[in-house]
Design an enzyme around this catalytic site. Structure first.
Site, PDB file in Angstrom:
ATOM      1  NE  ARG A  14      -1.017  -4.115  12.167  1.00 35.98           N
ATOM      2  CZ  ARG A  14      -1.686  -3.980  11.033  1.00 35.98           C
ATOM      3  NH1 ARG A  14      -1.656  -4.970  10.132  1.00 35.98           N
ATOM      4  NH2 ARG A  14      -2.380  -2.889  10.768  1.00 35.98           N
ATOM      5  CG  ASP A  22     -21.173  -0.672  -9.825  1.00 39.88           C
ATOM      6  OD1 ASP A  22     -22.398  -0.602 -10.094  1.00 39.88           O
ATOM      7  OD2 ASP A  22     -20.400   0.294  -9.913  1.00 39.88           O
ATOM      8  CE  LYS A  27     -10.604  -4.290   0.667  1.00 36.97           C
ATOM      9  NZ  LYS A  27      -9.203  -4.003   0.253  1.00 36.97           N
ATOM     10  CB  THR A  71     -20.830  -2.277 -13.540  1.00 38.34           C
ATOM     11  OG1 THR A  71     -21.829  -1.449 -14.144  1.00 38.34           O
ATOM     12  CG2 THR A  71     -19.561  -1.457 -13.323  1.00 38.34           C
ATOM     13  CG  ASP A  76      -1.882  -1.215   1.177  1.00 35.06           C
ATOM     14  OD1 ASP A  76      -2.354  -1.540   0.070  1.00 35.06           O
ATOM     15  OD2 ASP A  76      -2.146  -1.811   2.229  1.00 35.06           O
ATOM     16  CE  LYS A 114      -3.446  -5.435   0.423  1.00 35.31           C
ATOM     17  NZ  LYS A 114      -4.101  -4.211  -0.135  1.00 35.31           N
ATOM     18  CG  ASP A 139      -7.357  -5.747  -1.733  1.00 39.23           C
ATOM     19  OD1 ASP A 139      -8.543  -6.137  -1.774  1.00 39.23           O
ATOM     20  OD2 ASP A 139      -6.869  -5.135  -0.761  1.00 39.23           O
ATOM     21  NE  ARG A 191      -0.921  -0.369   8.798  1.00 43.00           N
ATOM     22  CZ  ARG A 191      -2.078   0.271   8.953  1.00 43.00           C
ATOM     23  NH1 ARG A 191      -2.090   1.570   9.168  1.00 43.00           N
ATOM     24  NH2 ARG A 191      -3.217  -0.395   8.888  1.00 43.00           N
ATOM     25  CB  THR A 234     -10.007  -7.367   9.369  1.00 41.11           C
ATOM     26  OG1 THR A 234      -9.213  -6.579   8.488  1.00 41.11           O
ATOM     27  CG2 THR A 234     -10.056  -8.805   8.877  1.00 41.11           C
TER      28      THR A 234
END
Length: 234
Positions: free
Chosen positions: A184, A66, A63, A70, A10, A34, A61, A214, A125
């Site tokens: 984590r 719709d 998500k 679509t 990310d 990802k 990813d 992270r 989550t």
């Protein structure tokens, strides 16, 4: 099916992504990556093509959620990218998920690549029982909601679900792949996640894939953090 650790990339742009990947390249490591909305919306499909050309496996990813037509057409385009995994929201309903499965298969067939694993997101989550009831007005226990959405996903032809490690054993009973985010390492900051797990817990629960962000990307030694996750999970 082999258990695998997926790194949540990310990052705001591919510059930061490639900087992050340099230490892995030095050790000839090719982790499963990802690519989510943040990076995809900045760089577009080309970032996926570039990473695939380097031999990376990709979980795209995005998500999707719709109307069926679509989502089906969008999945045709995703199917052409050759990614290993992609996803959508189970809350879109069975018809939407069926359209997604059809579009994904058609897109992959058009370029003669394997159709991606299609996963349905049951509940994020970051959602807990309180948010489910007060904000989403779903007056059913979170676990029961997850199981119901998973059954719909299976009916629609999805391969598995995105769910927390707390629910993954129920997914296995349904014959579904379980991909678990919100992972984590012990002692790390929980940030905005509420239903967390360690790699060891996810392994014991029965997750096939875990997504770690992270705990790896913000670690002082990213490669060692990744290796620890792999050791604990795979």
């Amino acid at each position: 099916m082999k258990r695998e650790v997926i790194i949540a990339c990310d990052f705001p742009s591919k510059t930061e992504l490639y900087d992050f990947l340099k230490p892995f390249e030095k050790e000839s490591l090719k982790p499963f990556l990802k690519i989510g909305m943040e990076l995809f919306y900045r760089e577009g499909p080309s970032i996926v093509s570039e990473l695939k050309s380097k031999g990376a496996k990709i979980f795209l990813d995005l998500k999707l959620h719709d109307i069926p037509n679509t989502v089906g057409n969008a999945m045709k385009n995703i199917g052409r990218l050759g990614v290993e995994i992609t996803n959508l929201h189970a809350a879109g309903g069975i018809d939407m998920m069926k359209a997604a499965r059809k579009g994904l298969d058609e897109g992959a067939a058009a370029v003669k690549v394997k159709s991606p694993i299609l996963l349905a997101i049951t509940q994020l989550t970051s959602i807990d029982d309180e948010a489910l009831k007060k904000e989403l007005l779903i007056n059913v226990a979170l676990k029961d909601t997850v199981i119901h959405y998973a059954k719909n996903a299976k009916t629609a032809g999805c391969d598995g679900v995105v769910c927390s490690a707390l629910e993954v054993s129920e997914m296995n009973k349904l014959g579904l792949i379980g991909l678990t985010p919100g992972i984590r390492l012990e002692g790390d900051n929980t940030n905005d996640q509420k239903r967390l797990a360690t790699p060891v817990f996810a392994k014991q629960a029965g997750s096939t894939y875990i997504v770690v962000g992270r705990s790896i990307t913000h670690a002082k030694n990213t490669v060692e953090a990744y290796k620890k996750c792999v050791k604990d999970f795979e």
